[in-house]
Design a protein around this motif. Structure first.
Motif, PDB file in Angstrom:
ATOM      1  N   TRP A  46      13.315 -14.290 -30.227  1.00  0.00           N
ATOM      2  CA  TRP A  46      14.566 -13.500 -29.646  1.00  0.00           C
ATOM      3  C   TRP A  46      13.846 -12.251 -28.785  1.00  0.00           C
ATOM      4  CZ3 TRP A  46      19.042 -10.359 -32.227  1.00  0.00           C
ATOM      5  CH2 TRP A  46      19.906 -10.033 -31.118  1.00  0.00           C
ATOM      6  N   ILE A  47      13.335 -11.345 -29.791  1.00  0.00           N
ATOM      7  CA  ILE A  47      12.856 -10.165 -28.981  1.00  0.00           C
ATOM      8  C   ILE A  47      11.481 -10.176 -29.710  1.00  0.00           C
ATOM      9  CG2 ILE A  47      12.855  -7.571 -28.298  1.00  0.00           C
ATOM     10  CD1 ILE A  47      15.794  -7.808 -29.129  1.00  0.00           C
ATOM     11  N   PRO A  48      10.319 -10.841 -29.113  1.00  0.00           N
ATOM     12  CA  PRO A  48       9.178 -11.070 -29.818  1.00  0.00           C
ATOM     13  C   PRO A  48       8.221  -9.566 -29.722  1.00  0.00           C
ATOM     14  CG  PRO A  48       9.115 -12.166 -27.575  1.00  0.00           C
ATOM     15  CD  PRO A  48      10.539 -11.818 -28.108  1.00  0.00           C
ATOM     16  N   ALA A  49       8.528  -8.787 -28.896  1.00  0.00           N
ATOM     17  CA  ALA A  49       7.875  -7.305 -28.910  1.00  0.00           C
ATOM     18  C   ALA A  49       8.342  -6.576 -30.001  1.00  0.00           C
ATOM     19  CB  ALA A  49       8.330  -6.634 -27.492  1.00  0.00           C
ATOM     20  N   LEU A  50       9.218  -6.851 -30.568  1.00  0.00           N
ATOM     21  CA  LEU A  50       9.602  -5.818 -31.758  1.00  0.00           C
ATOM     22  C   LEU A  50       9.854  -6.887 -33.153  1.00  0.00           C
ATOM     23  CD1 LEU A  50      12.415  -3.999 -30.340  1.00  0.00           C
ATOM     24  CD2 LEU A  50      10.207  -3.069 -30.668  1.00  0.00           C
ATOM     25  N   ILE A  92      11.460  -9.466 -33.791  1.00  0.00           N
ATOM     26  CA  ILE A  92      12.925  -9.692 -33.913  1.00  0.00           C
ATOM     27  C   ILE A  92      13.031 -11.101 -33.652  1.00  0.00           C
ATOM     28  CG2 ILE A  92      15.202  -9.434 -33.402  1.00  0.00           C
ATOM     29  CD1 ILE A  92      14.282  -6.599 -32.787  1.00  0.00           C
ATOM     30  N   PHE A 149      17.606  -7.279 -38.181  1.00  0.00           N
ATOM     31  CA  PHE A 149      18.305  -6.834 -36.743  1.00  0.00           C
ATOM     32  C   PHE A 149      19.425  -7.830 -36.253  1.00  0.00           C
ATOM     33  CE2 PHE A 149      18.597  -6.679 -32.013  1.00  0.00           C
ATOM     34  CZ  PHE A 149      18.387  -5.528 -31.770  1.00  0.00           C
ATOM     35  N   PHE A 164      22.448  -7.052 -38.456  1.00  0.00           N
ATOM     36  CA  PHE A 164      22.942  -5.805 -37.895  1.00  0.00           C
ATOM     37  C   PHE A 164      23.796  -6.126 -36.614  1.00  0.00           C
ATOM     38  CE2 PHE A 164      23.409  -1.886 -35.428  1.00  0.00           C
ATOM     39  CZ  PHE A 164      24.106  -1.039 -36.268  1.00  0.00           C
ATOM     40  N   PHE A 165      23.262  -6.860 -35.915  1.00  0.00           N
ATOM     41  CA  PHE A 165      23.917  -7.437 -34.388  1.00  0.00           C
ATOM     42  C   PHE A 165      25.172  -8.157 -34.762  1.00  0.00           C
ATOM     43  CE2 PHE A 165      24.211 -10.135 -30.835  1.00  0.00           C
ATOM     44  CZ  PHE A 165      24.214  -9.360 -30.079  1.00  0.00           C
ATOM     45  N   VAL A 210      29.194  -6.828 -34.133  1.00  0.00           N
ATOM     46  CA  VAL A 210      29.636  -7.764 -33.307  1.00  0.00           C
ATOM     47  C   VAL A 210      30.989  -8.218 -33.792  1.00  0.00           C
ATOM     48  CG1 VAL A 210      29.581  -9.984 -32.401  1.00  0.00           C
ATOM     49  CG2 VAL A 210      27.876  -8.683 -31.926  1.00  0.00           C
ATOM     50  N   ILE A 232       5.004  -5.163 -37.031  1.00  0.00           N
ATOM     51  CA  ILE A 232       6.591  -5.113 -36.865  1.00  0.00           C
ATOM     52  C   ILE A 232       7.128  -6.284 -37.137  1.00  0.00           C
ATOM     53  CG2 ILE A 232       8.438  -4.171 -35.351  1.00  0.00           C
ATOM     54  CD1 ILE A 232       6.681  -2.018 -34.330  1.00  0.00           C
ATOM     55  N   PHE A 235      11.185  -7.834 -38.506  1.00  0.00           N
ATOM     56  CA  PHE A 235      12.500  -7.473 -38.957  1.00  0.00           C
ATOM     57  C   PHE A 235      13.011  -8.717 -39.978  1.00  0.00           C
ATOM     58  CE2 PHE A 235      14.436  -4.041 -37.006  1.00  0.00           C
ATOM     59  CZ  PHE A 235      13.539  -3.674 -36.195  1.00  0.00           C
TER      60      PHE A 235
END
Lengths: 484, 487
Positions: free
Chosen positions: B65-69, B71, B131, B134-135, B139, B192, B194
């Motif tokens: 999803w958001i590999p930079a973090l 996630i 993450f 929490f999303f 939602v 990093i 999650f």
């Protein structure tokens, strides 16, 4: 001047050249459409010229004339300013076409203001800093007062003129004091040698510059002008003031902080912490009391700048790349959200002389115009930082930067501020879902180009909120290429 | 990625329901009903598919999803998740049917919101990335806010705002705790991530562990809700439309209990153990306070709302008893309460639709006029009171047995709560359906086939759990084993 110098400064050259052509063009033929076309062309060409500039920029940035330094981060900010100006021009056309006879000069001012913003963002020297800031501010005075036959814009412009001039003089005085203490005006050399006896001059100068910057960013306690100017200026211009002029100062602030390490002085650091906390709390609390959407957005922007300051404040305790990523992401998100917000205020009031800005005017918007109401809902949720919107990603980054920098007091302020914020953003949404009052006027027919612009912004807010990876990857590569 | 498809299916059905209203005003509710029935069958299909021995889950999937973090979209279904997803989809059917004729304005958007809440809840029950969790957690808030704010009763603005504020603010605390946990892990390992499974191994010092645990704990007990963060619940439940109350009481409250079991306890085992007494005490206070407040209500719906607080107190006690019986009891209570309270809220909705009031003072003797409604109310009141043979009894009994091993005085106090439940439950019955018939109520239409079939589903579910709870216990057992805590 080498060829590389030319290529790196080319976007600015294109922008200024386009301004001159437009100026001459307007004095020969006055056609609103032509002026808009030339403006958009100039902005797009300048945006395209950044591609050329990027090829010549080494890691760590390209030094221009000892006054400017252009790196990937500056290019990113410039792109935001240009896109912001394009959106503003698109909003401005139907807005002024309805209300004014002569509207061509507005676009000249828009271009000069954008050029000023680009100079400020790239400044590494007091001379370029103050020069860019004044180009930007003077253009803004005239833009705010542009609907000159109305009372409110003139009042707002006068207020902005006086207060902004005070801020500028504070900055100038600060520069003079710092020059007296350190003998230089280039950011990178502004350090106080330990044995220097001019410490008080130096710190006073820094304090004055901080005051000036805080004024331009409308941070508490230098925020007094914001609601009045936001309310008085035409919605189109307000959107521009809220985004481009603040974005430029943020770009400058982060560069200044990194180059001079001014936050390592305890006095300055705690003063900025106070300003940040006060902005988050006071901004949100005062927003609660507003019944005017423009004033509400003004106070909300005060709070948002306070959130952003958290990222600036952890510059020495968190990783520099995370700080930079947070700032770029937050500014980008803030641009989208704010432009969309004022775009909608503008759209719902195109055919009226006054802006449609009272909260009651939005009653039942959900049932009268589902498209605009959905976008405004996304905007309100994004401002509140709720998932599914890019505002959440931005706030998430601020939280991450704050946690990494162990800035717990600031995080508490952010939490409290967000909690208060939810209240008035929801009230806006609730107003829109209420039943339509009998006898409510139908919405005016709306200019297509502005609707398209707002819709694109709305889609971006949601799509980048759900799948932010492209934006994060882009920002990360820019930050890495800039040597952080 | 079956779960992701299920979520997307619900979201998509929501969009279609919203758009189709222009064509036919009755079409949205049919689309919504069919979507929930398909989703229920889908869930049963996942159950029948059995556990994949390779992963230990019914279905599991991961998507970048958001590999930079660090996630990822990690969605897995184990026994506990499966039961709760099943409860969600089934209550979806019930919620749609219960509001079949209640909603007259913007029906498409109404069904859209119901479907989107449920999609968010399914995500909450299956997310294994903090993450992502929490999303989904946030939602599911927004459509619920709309359900209350647009279709709610007279005081809906206030109630919707309060609901949103409480959940949102406590959610932010959890977000800070999540980020704190992730960054602590980053400081230790340089990675990093999650991912839930990786964060289970973070080593925490006492203070840090307690602080982060509190962030999660507050978010979950706000949703549960427990005293002292329960005040949003009576307002939100009372003002919500019937379907909203059914969803709130039936499912949204369970996300709090689920969060405690899935996240707070395993992620912060040490800190949770130290905190267990306070948590159990809060649970017992909720039981007694909820019961006391329920008895003093004159509004049918508000009474049921306060009774929810009391029942949710049992979940808190059960989870923090830190043994298998307590934990199992909490899970059974979650499922059984989902049905019994949903039924009572439906009843409140039906009464309001017929009498235009929720005040029990204006009812009385309704059994004569609507015997089927009376019988149904009687059944679910008795279930909710904890009559042996029905699901709620099993849950609360197991909780009490589990808690007895740990803390006898608290258990005794909690048991008093069951007596209080009988008092307010029977008083509800007497004041509305028995006694002298109120002369102002001339006639009242009894339940038809549509309503009775829905109640039949819930009766079957409660009797099933009550008579043969082994199915539920077996489903939950692997989850408890996998929690990695010594129960």
């Amino acid at each position: 001047m080498t060829l590389a110098d030319l290529w790196v400064s080319f976007p600015l050259v294109v922008l200024v050249g386009g301004t001159l052509i437009l100026m001459i063009g307007v004095s020969i033929v006055r056609t609103h459409k032509l002026a808009l076309g030339l403006t958009l062309l100039t902005l797009v060409l300048s945006l395209a010229a950044h591609d050329l500039a990027l090829e010549n920029i080494p890691a760590g940035g390209y030094e221009l004339f000892g006054l400017l330094n252009v790196s990937g981060v500056q290019v990113f900010f410039n792109a935001l300013f240009l896109l912001g100006a394009i959106v503003t021009a698109l909003f401005a056309y139907p807005y002024f076409n309805e209300r004014l006879e002569r509207c061509e000069e507005f676009y000249i001012l828009l271009l000069t203001a954008t050029a000023g913003a680009m100079v400020v963002a790239a400044a590494t020297h007091f001379a370029s800093f103050i020069l860019g800031l004044e180009i930007l501010s003077i253009s803004l005075y005239a833009m705010i007062a542009y609907p000159r036959q109305s009372h409110q814009p003139l009042e707002a412009a006068a207020k902005y003129l006086v207060l902004s001039a005070v801020a500028s003089s504070a900055i100038l005085m600060g520069m003079a004091l710092i020059y007296a203490a350190s003998g230089t005006m280039a950011f990178a050399e502004l350090t106080l040698s330990p044995e220097s006896g001019e410490r008080s001059y130096f710190l006073l100068g820094q304090a004055l510059i901080c005051v000036g910057i805080a004024f331009k960013l409308s941070l508490v306690p230098f925020h007094m002008w914001t609601p009045d100017v936001y309310q008085g200026a035409p919605a189109v211009v307000t959107g521009y003031v809220a985004t481009v002029s603040k974005g430029a100062v943020i770009a400058l602030l982060i560069r200044y902080v990194q180059a001079t390490d001014v936050l390592s002085y305890d006095g300055v650091f705690y003063a900025v912490v106070f300003v940040a906390v006060a902005s988050m709390i006071v901004g949100n609390l005062l927003a609660l009391l507003q019944t005017n959407v423009k004033r509400l957005l003004a106070y909300s922007s005060i709070a948002h700048l306070g959130y952003l300051l958290i990222a600036v404040l952890v510059v020495n305790s968190a990783r520099p790349e995370l700080v930079m990523e947070t700032i770029l992401l937050y500014v980008a998100a803030y641009f989208m959200i704010t432009l969309a917000a004022f775009g909608i205020v503008n759209l719902t009031s195109e055919h009226e002389t006054e802006d449609n800005e009272q909260l009651e005017a939005y009653t039942g918007l959900f049932w009268r115009n589902p498209l605009l109401a959905s976008i405004l809902t996304a905007v309100a949720l994004a401002l509140a930082g709720i998932p599914l919107t890019v505002g959440f990603i931005a706030k998430f980054y601020v939280f991450a930067a704050g946690v990494e920098g162990a800035a717990w007091a600031l995080i508490w302020a952010l939490l409290i501020g967000s909690a208060i914020g939810v209240f008035y953003y929801l009230r806006l949404i609730y107003t829109m879902v209420k039943e339509v009052q009998p006898g409510a006027t139908a919405l005016p027919r709306i200019g297509t180009q502005s609707v398209v612009a707002v819709t694109v912004l709305g889609i971006l807010i949601v799509v980048l909120g759900v799948y932010p990876t492209p934006m994060i990857d882009m920002i990360r590569s820019i930050v890495q290429a800039s040597g952080f | 990625m079956t779960v992701l498809y299920l979520i997307l299916f619900l979201l998509g059905a929501g969009l279609i329901a919203c758009l189709v209203e222009r064509v036919n005003v009755n079409a949205p509710r049919w689309i919504s009903l069919v979507a929930f029935i398909i989703a229920t069958i889908w869930t049963v299909g996942i159950w029948l598919g059995g556990v994949d021995p390779a992963t230990g889950f019914y279905v599991a999937g991961e998507l970048s999803w958001i590999p930079a973090l660090g996630i990822n979209v990690i969605l897995k279904v184990d026994g506990l998740s499966l039961m709760l997803v099943g409860l969600t989809t089934l209550l979806g059917v019930i919620a749609v049917v219960s509001s079949w004729s209640e909603i007259n304005v913007s029906r498409g958007f109404f069904q859209f919101n119901i479907l989107w809440v449920m999609a968010g809840v399914v995500g909450v029950f299956c997310a294994y990335d903090l993450f992502l969790f929490f999303f989904f957690w946030e939602v599911m808030l927004i459509p619920m806010y709309f359900l209350i704010a647009i279709w709610g009763h007279e005081d809906r603005s206030y109630a919707a705002m309060k609901f949103f504020l409480f959940t949102q603010v406590s959610g932010l605390l959890m977000l800070v705790a999540i980020i704190g946990l992730v960054w602590l892990n980053y400081a230790n390992t340089g990675v990093i991530t999650f991912s839930y499974d990786e964060l289970l191994n973070v080593e925490l010092s006492d203070t840090v562990g307690s602080l982060l645990m509190l962030g999660f704990f507050i978010a979950f007990i706000t949703k549960l809700p427990s005293v002292p963060v329960h005040t949003w619940l009576p307002d939100a439940h009372t003002q919500a439309p019937t379907a909203g109350s059914v969803i709130l009481a039936g499912i949204l409250l369970k996300t709090g209990g689920y969060g405690l079991i899935r996240f707070t306890v395993p992620l912060f085992e040490e800190a949770s153990r130290d905190f267990a007494f306070v948590a159990m005490l809060l649970g017992v206070i909720s039981i007694l306070y909820g019961g006391y407040m329920a008895y003093s209500q004159s509004d049918f719906k508000r009474l049921v709302a306060y009774s929810s607080i009391a029942h949710m107190g049992f979940i808190l006690v059960g989870v923090y008893a830190f043994n298998e019986l307590g934990m199992q009891g909490a899970i059974v209570t979650m499922i059984a309460h989902g049905f019994s309270t949903a039924a009572l809220f439906m009843m409140a909705g039906s009464l309001q639709e017929r009498l235009h009031t929720r005040e029990m003072g204006e009812m009385g003797g309704l059994w004569v006029k609507a015997p089927r409604m009376g019988a149904m109310t009687m059944f679910f009141v008795i279930a909710s009171v904890g009559m042996p043979g029905l699901g709620n009894f099993i849950g609360e009994f197991l909780v009490l047995v589990g808690a007895f091993k740990v803390n006898v005085p608290l258990t005794v106090l909690a048991t008093i709560g069951i007596v209080v439940a009988a008092v307010y439950g029977l008083s509800l019955m007497q004041r509305s359906f028995q006694g002298t018939p109120n002369p102002q109520v001339a006639t009242m239409q009894d339940f038809g086939f549509r309503e009775m079939s829905v109640y039949a589903i819930m009766i079957v579910a409660l009797v099933w759990i009550g008579v043969y709870p082994q199915h539920v216990l077996d489903l939950a057992q692997p989850t408890l084993d996998a929690l990695g805590i010594a129960l």
